[in-house]
Every structure is written in C-alpha cells, then in structure tokens.
Design an enzyme around this catalytic site. Sequence first.
Site, short mmCIF file in Angstrom:
data_model
loop_
_atom_site.label_atom_id
_atom_site.label_comp_id
_atom_site.label_asym_id
_atom_site.label_seq_id
_atom_site.Cartn_x
_atom_site.Cartn_y
_atom_site.Cartn_z
CB CYS A 112 41.46 23.18 43.96
SG CYS A 112 42.29 24.35 42.89
CG HIS A 238 39.82 25.32 47.27
ND1 HIS A 238 41.17 25.48 47.47
CD2 HIS A 238 39.58 25.69 45.98
CE1 HIS A 238 41.72 25.91 46.35
NE2 HIS A 238 40.78 26.05 45.44
CG ASN A 268 43.08 28.64 44.28
OD1 ASN A 268 43.58 27.66 44.83
ND2 ASN A 268 42.13 28.54 43.38
N1 COA Z 1 41.94 43.34 36.95
C1 COA Z 1 41.08 44.17 36.36
N2 COA Z 1 40.13 43.77 35.51
C2 COA Z 1 40.03 42.46 35.27
C3 COA Z 1 40.91 41.53 35.86
C4 COA Z 1 41.90 42.02 36.72
N3 COA Z 1 42.77 41.22 37.36
N4 COA Z 1 40.58 40.30 35.43
C5 COA Z 1 39.53 40.45 34.60
N5 COA Z 1 39.20 41.75 34.51
C6 COA Z 1 38.14 42.35 33.73
C7 COA Z 1 37.69 41.52 32.56
O1 COA Z 1 38.54 41.73 31.45
C8 COA Z 1 36.29 42.03 32.34
O2 COA Z 1 36.36 43.23 31.62
P1 COA Z 1 35.25 43.59 30.49
O3 COA Z 1 33.95 43.65 31.25
O4 COA Z 1 35.75 44.87 29.96
O5 COA Z 1 35.30 42.45 29.53
C9 COA Z 1 35.80 42.37 33.74
O6 COA Z 1 36.99 42.48 34.56
C10 COA Z 1 34.88 41.32 34.33
O7 COA Z 1 35.48 40.07 34.13
P2 COA Z 1 34.82 38.75 34.63
O8 COA Z 1 35.73 37.60 34.34
O9 COA Z 1 33.43 38.66 34.11
O10 COA Z 1 34.78 39.04 36.22
P3 COA Z 1 34.15 38.21 37.35
O11 COA Z 1 33.27 39.06 38.16
O12 COA Z 1 33.61 36.89 36.89
O13 COA Z 1 35.43 37.88 38.26
C11 COA Z 1 36.95 36.09 38.72
C12 COA Z 1 36.49 37.17 37.72
C13 COA Z 1 38.08 35.30 38.08
C14 COA Z 1 37.46 36.78 39.97
C15 COA Z 1 35.75 35.18 39.08
O14 COA Z 1 35.08 34.78 37.91
C16 COA Z 1 36.18 33.98 39.85
O15 COA Z 1 36.67 34.08 40.96
N6 COA Z 1 35.98 32.78 39.30
C17 COA Z 1 36.40 31.56 39.96
C18 COA Z 1 37.86 31.40 39.75
C19 COA Z 1 38.45 30.32 40.62
O16 COA Z 1 38.22 30.32 41.80
N7 COA Z 1 39.23 29.42 40.02
C20 COA Z 1 39.86 28.39 40.68
C21 COA Z 1 38.87 27.39 41.19
S1 COA Z 1 39.65 26.13 42.06
#
Ligand code: COA
Length: 311
Positions: A112, A238, A268
Amino acid sequence: MGTRIEGIGIYLPERVLTNLDLEKMVDTSDEWITTRTGIKERRIAQNESVVDMAVKASERAIENAGIDKGEIEAVILATLTPQLGFPATACLVQERLRLPPTAMSFDISAACSGFLYGLDIADAYLKSGKKKTVLVIGAEKLSSIIDWKDRSTCVLFGDGAGAVVVRYDENSESDILSSKLYTKGSAWPILYREPCGYLKMEGRKVFKEAVNGMAEASLEALKSAGLSAKDIDLVIPHQANFRIIKALAEKLSIPFEKVYVNVNRYGNTSAASIPIALYEALKEGKIKRGDLLLLTAMGGGLTWGSTILRF
Ligand code: COA
C-alpha cells in the site's frame, strides 16, 4: 522550482459491491463493516485486468498533463497484484501505451506504500537531472487475491488504478519538499500473501502499526521540510480504514476537515488509493496549485512513509 504533478488520471471498475451484497456472501453486516471500517462499498473488476486499469488511468493522466507520450522516460508501477510472475506489469503497460524503448519500465513491490515509494524514485530521477518526465502508477486487482469466504479480509479491499505524470519544472513553485519512507521486514507476517495464495492479515496489529507509523513518518517529513502540521492544506492518507485515518488526524492534531476521505466508496485499493484520492480531491475543488499536501501510507512489508509536496 522542482518536481511537479503535471497530470493525473484514474480508473475505477463499474461494478459496485456493497456491504449488503457482502451480507449475502459471508457472515457479516453493513453495521459491522461501517462501524469498524467506514467502508460502504467498493469496486470490483469484471473483465478488466490490472494492466487494463493501469493503461486507462495512465492514458487519462497523459491527456490531463497535455504531453506527448513519447516524452515519458520511465514507467514506475506499484502493485501487489502483478499481471504475471514476470515481466513487470509496467512492461505490459508500456507496450499497451506504445511508449518508445527509452521509457524504461519496472514495478515496485511495496504494497500500500507503493505509490509513495514510486513518487520518491521519480523525484530522485527528476532532481538528479537524469529524466524530465516520469509516469508513476498505482494499480491493483485485489479482488483476485482475496479469499471471498474470509470475512475478516474480504470486506476491506477493492480494485482500481491511479496514475500521475511528474516532471521537473524549473519555472514552477510545485515540488516534493520531503519524503520519509520506512521498512520493517520483521513485521511481514502480519500482512502478506503466499505465492498463488490469499491475502492474510492480523487486523489489530496492522491497525496499530498503521496509526503509529503514518503519524511518526508524517512528523519526520514535516520536520525535514521545515513545516508544522498547521501549514498543511490537505492530508491525503492511504484509504484503508476510516478509524485509522481519524486516529492519525488526532495524533497529528490536524482538523478532520483537512483530511480527505473516500474509503467509504472504494475500500482499500492499496497502491492505487492515494492517486485515486488525490484525483478526487482535485476534482472536488479541495486542492489548488500551490497547496501544501501531506500524503501518507502504510502497507505490507511492513512499509510506510509520508511525502510533503507543494502541488
Ligand atoms: N463481519 C462481522 N464480524 C467480523 C468481521 C466481519 N466482516 N470480521 C471480523 N469479525 C469479528 C471477529 O471474528 C471478531 O469476533 P470475536 O470477537 O467473536 O472473535 C470480532 O469481529 C472482532 O474482530 P477484530 O479483528 O478484533 O476487530 P477489529 O475491531 O480489530 O476490526 C479490522 C477488524 C480488520 C476492521 C481492523 O482490525 C482493521 O481495520 N485493521 C487494519 C486493517 C488494514 O487496514 N489492513 C490493510 C493495511 S494497508
């Protein structure tokens, strides 16, 4: 006087995939995706290849710059979804654009952050006097490496391309004032793809690295340019996640109206995200010539960085 973005063009596939569409594909909800990421919809390529998207964005950038394409002396293409193992996607784009052999062409793999890496390389070529006109492209077909059964990643990404023509212009006040780019190879396991496999990510870890990395790089880039956050007219981050962008603005104490956001519409798009956002901010009248812009990105590698430019 210095490096000037002379023209910009983008391409976005027509097909829109909404959160409601995703609800029918995996166990997720519009509410979850919206509150955790700010994303409402993303574009998904149908028949378009990554080369098709890069070519269309480039043609538009060349037209917008008003140059003869024979003037292009380098094509630098950032992607994490190349068309082939080799040659570089940039070579396929060079062929389709019918550029002369003097337009040396290569890809950069910096996920990215790829567009900022590309811009930095172009700036070095221009400032060294080795080249006068360079095409920098970010193009991605992320839909081809996403596991559409994995709800933790498939809701986040989209396809698209953006391109800029950059030139050295001694009569213009435009310039790239500073560029601070970083790599932490030890953190690769939190965001990667195995050959022919799917994109894998540890979301929470990436979130923290993104906010801290982009904020620190931005402060370093500001310091190096002799500026402070107050001087910036618009931040073009980004577009990974609305919450990451919000936390970044807070860390930099930059009011949110000075931060451009379109992650809600495209998700993204990795290396394509900054040029797409730059194009749209310009089209919406949020940028004018002479403005100070802060571009910042974080991606797999980990790679990250910030660039300050006078547009
Ligand atoms: N829909 C519903 N539930 C979902 C889900 C979805 N699409 N994706 C994950 N979950 C669930 C998980 O299974 C978890 O459930 P649990 O508590 O029963 O285990 C819960 O939601 C929380 O998951 P978690 O991964 O801890 O959520 P989060 O608040 O960290 O949000 C992201 C997840 C991916 C949105 C966040 O971590 C994020 O944006 N990270 C950066 C990702 C990114 O930008 N990557 C590219 C960088 S260039």
